[in-house]
Design a protein around this motif. Sequence first.
Motif: not given
Length: 119
Positions: A46-69
């Motif tokens: 919905i929104h334009t996002v320029d920057l993400i502050f992203l944790d790596i170890e999270m339940p269900v979807i890791s930060g890396f998997d999130f970026l892959d998607g």
Amino acid sequence: MKLNCVVVDDSSIQRMIIAKLVNNHQHLHLIGDFSNAIEAKNCMSIHTVDLIFLDIEMPVISGFDFLDGLKTKPQIIFITSKPDYAVKAFDYEATDFLQKPISKERFTKAVKKASELHT
């Protein structure tokens, strides 16, 4: 010009700390903070996002998997307590890598780098 950013971290305390740092920074605009990648992805559709502050170890979807998607990737500042993720983070062309606990000085340095890269 302010960078639109989101915070994604499963720790509510870390999210609060980072959100406060973002809100107190003149070059940042917080769109939202999320406990998981699914909520963040919905916001980013919905929104334009320029920057993400992203944790790596999270339940269900890791930060890396999130970026892959993601089809288009905004700038990423990884946030983690484990320094061994740094090398992999830079494989993802991360703007920066903040190790928890985050100091205000280090946060400011990372944001300055993101602002300079933003065109």
